[in-house]
Design an enzyme around this catalytic site. Structure first.
Site, PDB file in Angstrom:
ATOM      1  N   GLY A  72       0.799  -1.225   0.000  1.00  0.00           N
ATOM      2  CA  GLY A  72       0.000   0.000   0.000  1.00  0.00           C
ATOM      3  C   GLY A  72       0.826   1.266   0.000  1.00  0.00           C
ATOM      4  N   GLN A  73       2.156   1.129   0.033  1.00  0.00           N
ATOM      5  CA  GLN A  73       2.987   2.327   0.089  1.00  0.00           C
ATOM      6  C   GLN A  73       2.837   3.137  -1.196  1.00  0.00           C
ATOM      7  OE1 GLN A  73       7.066   1.389   1.360  1.00  0.00           O
ATOM      8  NE2 GLN A  73       6.202  -0.488   2.169  1.00  0.00           N
ATOM      9  N   GLY A  74       2.912   4.435  -1.038  1.00  0.00           N
ATOM     10  CA  GLY A  74       2.669   5.358  -2.153  1.00  0.00           C
ATOM     11  C   GLY A  74       3.428   4.981  -3.412  1.00  0.00           C
TER      12      GLY A  74
END
Lengths: 184, 597
Positions: A72-74
């Site tokens: 889910g990291q940018g």
């Protein structure tokens, strides 16, 4: 498919295969949820931030789930769209205690819904309002308001509060997903 | 049903795009118009206070401006902690003061002559600036007052004269306060304070941080402070001793620090005398590098350029050497300035808060984005807040707290939004080097410009004369296809059709008079009879009714096989008159060779 496989299918012994995409912002608890859904003996104790994605398998009463647990990291979010095509269902995990980033989650959901691979298809979307145990957590109703879920008209969706640490609420969500897939 | 859902989503997306372009880039994560914060950009900070990668917002709140000053910490959208500050805070910074794990940063709040250091959100240390020397006369006066050897009013007069000598800034706070009191209050004030030893303290005006010996993000940092006594101090992060003291010609107001204390550093300071000074490692006295056009209201550094916001609504960029690079003119006053450093994308820009509620983002001198706020912004900070890397904190004049988040898909590498000359204008053309011929020609033109002009005029007159003569002769010989005579106003046109050797020649004749018909006309042709043979060399024209177009045709056969062509002249004649009324000349095309089958 061999004769025996067909027979097993008719008798309901053989389980249907299902591709599910699990997305959500970083630190929302995607890996924890998937971990809790796996059989007890293959669960891991310590969960670290996912890099890229991992593929996990688990089964419910009648289905074999293959889950793409995305990071889910940018900087990894642009990977999500490559798996939209093969996804038969989407699990969207929300951190209900992170009020600040609810808009970011909504933005990512809007990008998902407007994507050409998803927009026209009737893909069931299951929302987990995770971290229900946190005291500042939003209720599933508040989450769905903030996320504008009532605007989704062409897809079946369901939101349920969950706690990935204790496993509360997870079976409720997976049962709904199983029903949706059976119906389709 | 499904299509309806899609279109509504698309529409809402488009509407956002059209209404406000800034919505493309920023998500409004939180807004609290009544947060009641009163602070400035130098007094807010974002830091990972608990080392849990959940960054908190720290605000040194000025309260009402006279009391109720507080240090407030926000976790996400809610107030996490607050603690009272005794005096007005002037600056707040967060820095790592040790290498212990977990890596929790300390918070330093500058207020009056003190720096309050907090660790784990608990008061940890109070640093006091070294006291300054007290004026000997002043000291003597107060000593006398202590021993009641001097009358209160004489004391006041003496202090007043001391102040008027131009040493107002050098008096102690006690004397200044004493001078500002009403006569009836003097006695009481003096009796309360006269026994305490006289101390002169200065006040911190600005504060920054500087990494000590490592450039890592979480390396130990020194505090750099500017004071009202025109000094810049660098403090040791652990022992809080003064590592370096540098002198300035004026009072610093904005400070920007680059580099490492143990290696090499540059401190850029904007001062109250409208100048920007540079301090470097080892120097005791500042070097004036920039003289500003107006007082500075903000100072930022990006790479090798110093960007200063001025009171005359301009934002000026200078090189570190002090050379002016560009100026941006702004529509209203600047309220605050802040740096936007988006490390993940390597994007650095300067944000400028304006009095009309706009926040403009400038990438170098180009406006890349504008955010419209309901109120003028007094404090802003871009950085990591909560778990979001690209959050923008905005605090408005009315005390509102707004949090915006940069969209993942946002792209600043767009076109320049400022009106003005197109970029193509500044592209240099590849002009070739001057040749010797060009230089000679230029010299000749310079030397004999007069005679060249006369020559040109002479040739021009000749040309006009020849043109006039040719025109007159054409009129006299009626060589033109439109007759200008009033008696026979006619228009003639002729064309050739075919590829040869047989052509068809079509003559169109029109009487262009309004009412007079033309009679007794003939059409005849002049041609080389060794080349062409005409089927009707002479055509009798009947009465021409005004306005109608008459068409006559004749066949022309090319009787030469040499592949040459000539012209044929068409004459319109009056019977019994050898001078033609009008003439047309037809250039015949080269005939194709006759193919015998």
């Amino acid at each position: 498919m061999g004769l025996f496989d067909k027979l097993a299918g008719w008798l309901g012994l053989k389980k249907k295969e299902m591709n599910v995409l699990c997305i959500g912002l970083d630190n929302s608890g995607k890996t924890s949820i998937i971990n809790k859904l796996k059989p007890d003996k293959s669960q891991t104790q310590d969960i670290v931030p996912t890099v890229g994605f991992t593929v996990e398998k688990f089964m419910s009463q009648s289905l074999n789930f293959t889950v793409f647990d995305m990071s889910g990291q940018g900087r990894y979010r642009n990977l999500w769209e490559h798996y939209y095509k093969t996804a038969q269902a989407v699990i969207f995990v929300l951190d209900s205690s992170d009020r600040l980033r609810m808009v970011v989650a909504k933005e990512e959901l809007d990008i998902l819904l407007q994507h050409s691979e998803i927009a026209a298809r009737r893909v069931p979307i299951l929302f987990f309002a995770n971290k229900m145990d946190c005291k500042e957590a939003l209720s599933p109703v508040q989450c769905s308001q903030k996320m504008g879920l009532d605007a989704i008209l062409n897809k079946p969706w369901h939101i349920c509060a969950s706690n990935a640490l204790s496993g509360e609420g997870l079976t409720d969500g997976v049962d709904w997903l199983t029903d949706q897939i059976r119906l389709s | 049903m499904s299509s309806h859902g899609d279109s509504s989503l698309d529409k809402s997306g488009q509407k956002d795009d059209e209404e406000s372009p800034e919505k493309n880039l920023w998500l409004s994560a939180h807004q609290d118009p009544v947060a009641g914060l009163y602070t400035f950009s130098t007094s807010i900070s974002l830091a990972d206070l608990n080392a849990d990668s959940d960054h908190k917002l720290l605000v040194a709140d000025l309260g009402t401006g006279t009391f109720d000053m507080k240090l407030k910490v926000f976790k996400g959208t809610s107030l996490f902690m607050e603690s009272a500050i005794i005096d007005l805070p002037t600056a707040l910074v967060t820095f790592y003061m040790d290498t212990n794990d977990p890596r929790t940063p300390a918070v330093a709040v500058a207020s009056g002559p003190f720096i309050y250091v907090y660790k784990n959100l608990r008061p940890y240390f109070k640093f006091t600036l070294p006291p300054l020397e007290v004026n000997a006369v002043e000291q003597d006066l107060w000593n006398q007052a202590k021993e009641d050897k001097i009358d209160i009013h004489v004391l006041r007069e003496m202090l007043e004269s001391l102040k008027n000598e131009g040493s107002e800034g050098l008096l102690t706070v006690r004397s200044l306060k004493f001078l500002s009191l009403e006569p009836e209050e003097l006695e009481a004030f003096a009796s309360v304070h006269k026994h305490a030893p006289l101390k002169r303290q200065t006040v911190i005006t600005c504060m920054g941080t500087m990494k000590k010996s490592m450039a890592d993000d979480d390396a130990v940092s020194c505090l750099v402070i500017g004071t009202e006594s025109k000094d810049v101090f660098v403090l040791d992060p652990e022992a809080f001793t003064v590592l370096a003291r540098m002198n300035l010609p004026s009072v610093p107001v904005f400070i920007s620090v680059n580099g490492l204390f143990d290696v090499e550093f540059r401190i850029v300071v904007a001062c109250r005398d409208g100048k920007v000074y540079t301090l470097k490692r080892g120097s005791k006295i500042a070097k004036a590098c920039i003289e500003l056009g107006a007082q500075a209201v903000g100072l930022e550094r990006t790479g090798k350029s110093i960007i200063v916001g001025c009171m005359d609504n301009t934002m000026v960029c200078y090189s570190t050497k002090g050379k002016k690079l560009w100026t941006v003119y702004l529509p209203t006053n600047i309220t605050t300035m802040s740096l936007m450093d988006h490390k993940a994308r390597g994007f650095k820009a300067v944000m400028v808060g304006l009095n009309n509620g706009e926040v403009r983002i400038y990438k170098e001198k180009y406006l890349v984005n504008t955010i419209k706020m309901p109120d003028a912004v007094t404090a802003m900070k871009f950085g990591r807040f909560g778990r979001e890397d690209s959050a923008l904190i905005l605090i408005t004049k009315g005390g509102g707290l707004y949090v915006k988040i940069l969209k993942r898909t946002a792209n600043f590498e767009g076109k320049d939004l400022t009106p003005g000359p197109p970029p193509a204008q500044s592209i240099k053309l590849n002009v070739p080097k001057k040749t010797k011929l060009f230089v000679d020609q230029t010299l000749r033109e310079r030397d004999s410009a007069g005679s060249m002009h006369r020559m040109f005029q002479h040739d021009l007159y000749l040309l006009r004369l020849m043109a006039a003569r040719a025109y007159v002769s054409a009129l006299q010989k009626s060589l033109n296809p439109i007759s200008s005579s009033t008696t026979e106003p006619l228009k003639l046109s002729a064309q050739v059709q075919g590829i040869g050797p047989a052509f068809k020649l079509t003559v169109n004749l029109q009487n262009i008079s309004s009412s007079v018909p033309s009679t007794n006309l003939l059409i005849t042709f002049q041609f080389d009879d060794s080349l062409y043979a005409l089927s009707k060399p002479c055509i009798t024209v009947p009465l021409l009714v005004p306005g109608l177009m008459y068409t006559y045709e004749t066949l022309v056969e090319c009787i030469s096989d040499k592949g040459i062509s000539d012209f044929i002249k068409v004459f319109v004649l009056h019977k019994g008159n050898s001078i033609p009324v009008i003439t047309a000349v037809i250039n015949m095309p080269v005939s194709e060779a006759l193919v015998i089958v």
